[in-house]
Every structure is written in C-alpha cells, then in structure tokens.
Design a protein around this motif. Structure first.
Motif, mmCIF file in Angstrom:
data_model
loop_
_atom_site.group_PDB
_atom_site.id
_atom_site.type_symbol
_atom_site.label_atom_id
_atom_site.label_comp_id
_atom_site.label_asym_id
_atom_site.label_seq_id
_atom_site.Cartn_x
_atom_site.Cartn_y
_atom_site.Cartn_z
ATOM 1 N N CYS A 192 0.809 -1.230 0.000
ATOM 2 C CA CYS A 192 0.000 0.000 0.000
ATOM 3 C C CYS A 192 0.837 1.273 0.000
ATOM 4 N N ALA A 193 2.013 1.227 -0.607
ATOM 5 C CA ALA A 193 2.844 2.426 -0.778
ATOM 6 C C ALA A 193 2.423 3.112 -2.075
ATOM 7 N N VAL A 194 1.306 3.825 -2.030
ATOM 8 C CA VAL A 194 0.704 4.398 -3.230
ATOM 9 C C VAL A 194 1.216 5.821 -3.454
ATOM 10 N N GLY A 195 1.629 6.115 -4.676
ATOM 11 C CA GLY A 195 1.994 7.468 -5.049
ATOM 12 C C GLY A 195 3.479 7.737 -4.980
ATOM 13 N N ALA A 196 3.902 8.722 -5.774
ATOM 14 C CA ALA A 196 5.322 9.023 -5.935
ATOM 15 C C ALA A 196 6.013 9.420 -4.632
#
Length: 288
Positions: free
Chosen positions: A109-113
């Motif tokens: 769940c490490a979403v996004g830059a």
C-alpha cells in the motif's frame, strides 16, 4: 565502481548543480541537485531504532513495493510472510518471505510518488540492494486482453517528486541494463510482459480523455503513480530500481474492470518478481 545492474553515467550531470528559472513555480525553482540534504534517511532510522528499541540489522537485499497490497495480503493469508525485525520505519511495516529459495522484503500500500520514494530512501540505507515496484496500472496503448505486465523503460514525469531529484525533462529513463535483463528473464519463463513507457501521475482522477489521447500519441502503454519518481531517485542516488506495471484496467469505464487473475494477481506478480530478482542476482554475482 558502478553498482550491479546500474549503467555508469546515468546519474545527475554534475554541471547542472542548480535549476532556477525566472518566475518558475516552487517545484521547479532553486533546486540544488548536487547538494547534500540536511534531513537524511539514515538519521531518521537511527532515531526510530532508538525510540522503538530495534537493533540494527539488514533487510533482505531484494525488496518489493506492492502499492495495491494484493501480493502481501495473499502471502499473509497463506502464512508465508512474517514481519521483519530489521525495519524501523515510522510509517510502514516490512514483511519478509521466501520464494524460489530467495528471500524478499515487501511493503504494501505504498501508493503514489512521494510515498514510494520516501520508502526507497529508507530501504537502501537499511540493506536493500535492489528495489522492485509492481503496481496496478491503467491501459493506454492496448497490447491485447488484460491483464499483462509492462516493464517500464521510461516514465512521463507528470508528478512532483522527481523534480526534487533531477532537472526538468519530459521523461526519466530506467537503467537499460536492468530492463534488458528483466525482459530476457521474463521471456525465458514465457511470462506475458511488454517493454515500454508509462505515464506517472499524482492525480488518477484527473486522467481526462485529452490527456489519455496525448499519451497514446506518444506511444505510452500504461498510467500509474510511482515510476517517474522512483527512476529519478534511482538516477540521483545511483541505486538499482525496476518498475513494473500490472496493466489490469481501462480506468473502470466499463463494468467488470480491474480483474487481476489468480489470487488477485499475486500468483503472476510473484513469478515476475522471481524472474527479475534472479536476473539481478545473476548480474550482481558477475560484478563481484
């Protein structure tokens, strides 16, 4: 000496130490690319270990970012993953698992830059030597029925984090040696994967028809949220990172989208991870 799997010369051009344009927005102004940061990941983790009473130890040398969380959910459900005793991050849990006789670390769940690079910085000072990101992605240029994988060889920088690591440019490229090794390994296993560009955006719910058509005109295969930032980090920090897009959807325009396959796509993703992980280990062993 270059790190295993990293082509020399892919780092920052040291002659471009600062980017400053008249009337530029803050994200493009006064960026000192060659300057050392005051806030360093190793120092953050030092304090986290002190506060949490975590002894210093190394995480697995190959780690995985799993933005959707499906891979880790399956591993935990099957009792194949356990929390890492070495991970001191304030924001996430790192799990460790074995697959095909190799040890991996994985964060879900490490979403996004920004989040992906925050973790990449901490992973590489914690013992990681090769980082793989496997993220669900939307289809731009079709390559047959969904789902399939794209080995991202370059990413359109339509996000913010990469501009803190590299001077402005439309695209940031992956290490060609890593891409070639990954494609060879995937073909040997007869896994369905294509090589191509991705569009990295911070705003998935602003993927307008016009934006999609412009990306399609540039031959971009998929849209996702992390690759441009991770590749900018990789170049700036001279670390091996490989981003894969699991193309699973057409932005939910039609009912029945986002089907990933067996075990919510985890089975195929683990095969891909094993293939590229073995390719990296082989290259690393040859360089030592």
């Amino acid at each position: 000496m270059a790190r295993p799997g990293l082509t020399p010369g892919l780092g920052i051009n040291d002659n471009r130490k600062m980017c400053s344009k008249p009337n530029a927005p803050p994200i493009l102004a006064d960026k000192e690319y060659a300057a050392v940061s005051v806030f360093e990941p190793a120092n953050l983790l030092r304090e986290a270990r002190r506060q949490k009473s975590i002894p210093e130890a190394a995480v697995p040398e190959i780690c995985v970012l799993d933005p959707d969380g499906d891979i880790l959910r399956v591993l935990r459900r099957e009792r194949r993953a356990s929390p890492s005793a070495a991970w001191a991050c304030y924001h996430t849990d790192l799990y460790e698992f074995d697959y095909e006789e190799a040890r991996y670390g994985i964060i879900a769940c490490a979403v996004g830059a920004p989040f992906a690079v925050l973790l990449a910085e901490q992973l590489f000072v914690s013992g990681c030597r090769f980082l793989i990101s496997v993220t669900s992605a939307g289809q731009i240029v079709p390559h047959g029925p969904l789902p399939y994988f794209v080995v991202i060889d370059r990413a359109l920088r339509d996000e913010g984090t990469s501009y803190h690591y590299l001077p402005p440019a439309d695209f940031v490229s992956a290490d060609p040696a890593l891409i070639d090794a990954a494609m060879t390994a995937l073909k040997q296993r007869q896994l369905r994967a294509y090589r191509g560009a991705a569009w990295t955006t911070d705003a998935p719910f602003r993927e307008t028809g016009g934006a999609i058509e412009r990306c399609r005109a540039r031959g971009i295969l998929a849209v996702e949220m992390e690759a441009a930032a991770l590749y900018a980090f990789a170049q700036a920090r001279r670390q091996p990172v490989l981003c894969l897009a699991h193309v699973t959807n057409q932005m939910a325009v039609n009912t029945g989208d986002f089907e990933k396959g067996e075990a919510d796509g985890a089975a195929a993703s683990l095969e891909v991870i094993a293939a590229v992980g073995q390719a990296w280990r082989t290259a690393a062993s040859r360089s030592t």
